[in-house]
Scaffold this active site. Structure first.
Site, PDB file in Angstrom:
ATOM      1  N   ALA A 194      86.355   6.759  14.741  1.00 11.86           N
ATOM      2  CA  ALA A 194      87.212   6.508  15.894  1.00 11.86           C
ATOM      3  C   ALA A 194      86.589   5.749  17.063  1.00 11.86           C
ATOM      4  O   ALA A 194      87.320   5.184  17.875  1.00 11.86           O
ATOM      5  CB  ALA A 194      87.757   7.841  16.404  1.00 11.86           C
ATOM      6  N   ALA A 195      85.269   5.765  17.213  1.00 13.88           N
ATOM      7  CA  ALA A 195      84.656   5.178  18.411  1.00 13.88           C
ATOM      8  C   ALA A 195      84.972   3.681  18.505  1.00 13.88           C
ATOM      9  O   ALA A 195      85.054   3.009  17.476  1.00 13.88           O
ATOM     10  CB  ALA A 195      83.144   5.398  18.377  1.00 13.88           C
ATOM     11  N   PRO A 196      85.163   3.167  19.745  1.00 14.93           N
ATOM     12  CA  PRO A 196      85.062   3.845  21.048  1.00 14.93           C
ATOM     13  C   PRO A 196      86.366   4.505  21.507  1.00 14.93           C
ATOM     14  O   PRO A 196      86.443   4.981  22.626  1.00 14.93           O
ATOM     15  CB  PRO A 196      84.693   2.694  21.981  1.00 14.93           C
ATOM     16  CG  PRO A 196      85.395   1.511  21.392  1.00 14.93           C
ATOM     17  CD  PRO A 196      85.344   1.712  19.893  1.00 14.93           C
ATOM     18  N   GLY A 197      87.385   4.511  20.648  1.00 16.83           N
ATOM     19  CA  GLY A 197      88.604   5.243  20.976  1.00 16.83           C
ATOM     20  C   GLY A 197      89.812   4.391  21.308  1.00 16.83           C
ATOM     21  O   GLY A 197      90.840   4.915  21.714  1.00 16.83           O
ATOM     22  N   GLY A 198      89.708   3.074  21.108  1.00 18.80           N
ATOM     23  CA  GLY A 198      90.856   2.207  21.395  1.00 18.80           C
ATOM     24  C   GLY A 198      92.067   2.554  20.552  1.00 18.80           C
ATOM     25  O   GLY A 198      93.185   2.703  21.057  1.00 18.80           O
ATOM     26  N   ASP A 203      83.561  10.782  14.839  1.00 15.36           N
ATOM     27  CA  ASP A 203      82.498   9.779  14.782  1.00 15.36           C
ATOM     28  C   ASP A 203      81.186  10.544  14.666  1.00 15.36           C
ATOM     29  O   ASP A 203      81.049  11.627  15.230  1.00 15.36           O
ATOM     30  CB  ASP A 203      82.484   8.866  15.998  1.00 15.36           C
ATOM     31  CG  ASP A 203      81.779   7.548  15.693  1.00 15.36           C
ATOM     32  OD1 ASP A 203      82.475   6.561  15.372  1.00 15.36           O
ATOM     33  OD2 ASP A 203      80.533   7.500  15.762  1.00 15.36           O
ATOM     34  N   ASP A 249      89.723   3.098   9.968  1.00 17.15           N
ATOM     35  CA  ASP A 249      89.222   1.814  10.463  1.00 17.15           C
ATOM     36  C   ASP A 249      87.734   1.824  10.133  1.00 17.15           C
ATOM     37  O   ASP A 249      86.906   2.258  10.933  1.00 17.15           O
ATOM     38  CB  ASP A 249      89.480   1.689  11.963  1.00 17.15           C
ATOM     39  CG  ASP A 249      89.113   0.324  12.508  1.00 17.15           C
ATOM     40  OD1 ASP A 249      89.488  -0.683  11.893  1.00 17.15           O
ATOM     41  OD2 ASP A 249      88.427   0.262  13.552  1.00 17.15           O
ATOM     42  N   CYS A 275      87.193  -5.127  10.417  1.00 13.64           N
ATOM     43  CA  CYS A 275      87.104  -6.356  11.218  1.00 13.64           C
ATOM     44  C   CYS A 275      86.138  -7.319  10.537  1.00 13.64           C
ATOM     45  O   CYS A 275      85.311  -7.948  11.177  1.00 13.64           O
ATOM     46  CB  CYS A 275      86.671  -6.052  12.649  1.00 13.64           C
ATOM     47  SG  CYS A 275      85.069  -5.237  12.781  1.00 13.64           S
TER      48      CYS A 275
END
Length: 477
Positions: free
Chosen positions: A244-248, A267, A324, A374
């Site tokens: 999950a980091a940084p949480g966007g 995380d 992600d 990404c």
């Protein structure tokens, strides 16, 4: 036309990528020369920033229109080099605002006083950031506070910290005003972390979002905002964000659920988990629970132990899961140099499969799993989809809404119908842009949004439905 050299890669990594983008299936359809041209174009585009800055509005605290009005007022305050900047609301992503980037600007006069920054800092400057003290590697011996300084990026990481001059490979980023002298910057005081050079004439003119409406805005690449809409979280659901980091994306999930339900964020790095908690607090979201935990171990094997909502979790306990995944990050822009070895780039596929296997087991029957990266490699994207479909009969590939990216790439054995259910954001989908003030003033909003959809970072999204329990036997076998 490119203003920067193409991304610098180790020869083994460049060859690896080339083999993926020039695989037999691609070459048989488009021809060898066309495939090679497309690959070279991709390498050129990766070193340049996207044409738009994308921000997501925290709709939990304010309406998009209200935040848009506040943002325009902020831009007027900072006098964006005399330029009236449009702020566009994305028609398919209602909580996303787009701000066009002007550049590259070619008439900036280089100064005698120079500062060299690390490649990562340089990439941030090209997206609108100022230069922070830790990013400065070298400065002219005569640099004083208040001097106009030309800023360069050390794209190959060869400049020695504290050097007074650097004649190696460097790329001009624009001019700024030094907030500190050379002596102060390299004094050895670890607490110096603020702005070292305030960029006044960047080669790419893009607004800085340092402390701009922090409770209302989250700086996020366009495909990263698309992912959460594809997941389509609903109020009252229990949702897992595995990495999950940084949480966007975590905070986006909670906002789309109207902060009603439970969002679990994992995380394995503790300071990154603290960042998730800070972002949730800043954005006023209470449905998020963040844990420092390795996602590969998130499945509870001992059914007796009660962890009271903390990981590990019981099988089939989440309505939706976002994976992600950790990846090679080869889609990030701008990126002028990557020193990774082939072994490092290839190390992510096994990790992604471990995480995916746990995600499938944690997902309820009828639940949705969204996988994203990404990066641009075939191995971490389409090949993972092909592996998932052959490994887990309980999964079905699903169409995505909204569909903004292009179809998946050939070469992994997926059918055309399957590839059309994927989203691959290709950084070289459109030619490199060179917008100036006049073209920006005359541009139609529809054309700018189409450009924003295509000229972004490299990204990949796949959506799966778990149509039956993991424990059910396949009747066809």
């Amino acid at each position: 036309m490119p203003v920067f050299p193409k991304i610098s890669l180790t020869p083994e990594v460049e060859n690896y990528l080339k083999e993926g983008f020039m695989n037999k299936e691609v070459v048989s359809v488009s021809g060898k020369e066309a495939a090679e041209r497309k690959f070279e174009t991709l390498l050129n585009h990766l070193s340049h920033p996207p044409s738009f800055t994308t921000v997501r509005v925290n709709t939990h605290l304010a309406s998009v229109q209200h935040v848009k009005t506040l943002l325009l007022a902020e831009f007027q305050k900072v006098c964006f080099n005399g330029l009236s900047v449009p702020v566009l609301q994305h028609p398919d992503l209602q909580d996303v605002l787009l701000i066009p980037v002007v550049g590259p600007r070619k008439n900036i006069k280089k100064q005698q006083c120079e500062a060299v920054v690390g490649a990562q800092c340089g990439n941030a400057v090209l997206r609108g950031a100022h230069v922070y003290v830790p990013g400065i590697v070298s400065a002219s011996s005569f640099m004083k506070a208040g001097d106009v300084v030309s800023v360069y990026s050390d794209i190959k990481g060869k400049c020695k910290k504290g050097a007074r001059a650097f004649d190696g490979t460097k790329v001009f980023l624009g001019n700024g005003i030094s907030a500190l002298s050379r002596k102060e910057i390299f004094s050895g005081l670890s607490e110096l972390k603020g702005i070292g050079i305030r960029m006044t004439e960047p080669i790419y003119l893009s607004p800085s979002f340092d402390n701009v409406l922090p409770s209302y805005l989250f700086l996020q690449n366009l495909p990263s905002a698309v992912v959460t809409h594809v997941l389509n979280p609903q109020p009252g659901e229990k949702i897992l964000d595995m990495c999950a980091a940084p949480g966007g994306k975590t905070t986006h999930i909670a906002a789309l659920m109207h902060d009603q339900g439970e969002v679990i964020a994992l995380d394995k790095i503790s300071n990154k988990v603290e960042k998730i908690k800070q972002n949730a607090l800043l954005l006023g979201l209470n449905s998020i629970k963040a844990f420092c935990f390795d996602g590969t171990k998130a499945l509870k094997l001992d059914m007796i132990e009660d962890t009271e909502g903390a990981p590990p979790f019981s099988p089939e306990s989440f309505d939706r899961i976002l994976l992600d995944a950790p990846c090679s990050g080869m889609g990030q822009r701008p990126n002028m140099s990557c020193t990774w070895t082939l072994r490092e780039v290839m190390s992510y596929q096994p990790l992604q499969r471990k995480l995916f296997t746990v995600a499938v087991q944690l997902l309820k029957p009828g639940g949705v799993l969204v996988y994203s990266t990404c990066t641009i490699t075939l191995a971490e994207n389409e090949e993972q989809v092909a592996w998932a479909l052959s490994t887990f009969p309980c999964l079905q590939l699903q169409p995505q809404e909204p569909q903004i990216g292009g179809e998946g790439m050939m070469g992994a054995g997926l059918s055309l119908e399957q590839r059309r259910q994927l989203q691959r954001f290709n950084p070289s989908a459109v030619p490199l842009q060179d917008p100036d003030r006049d073209s920006l003033r005359d541009a139609r909003a529809e054309d700018m949004i189409q450009l924003a959809n295509k000229d972004c970072i490299g990204f990949f999204i796949a959506k799966f439905l778990k149509w039956k329990s993991t424990s059910e036997k396949d009747p066809q076998k």
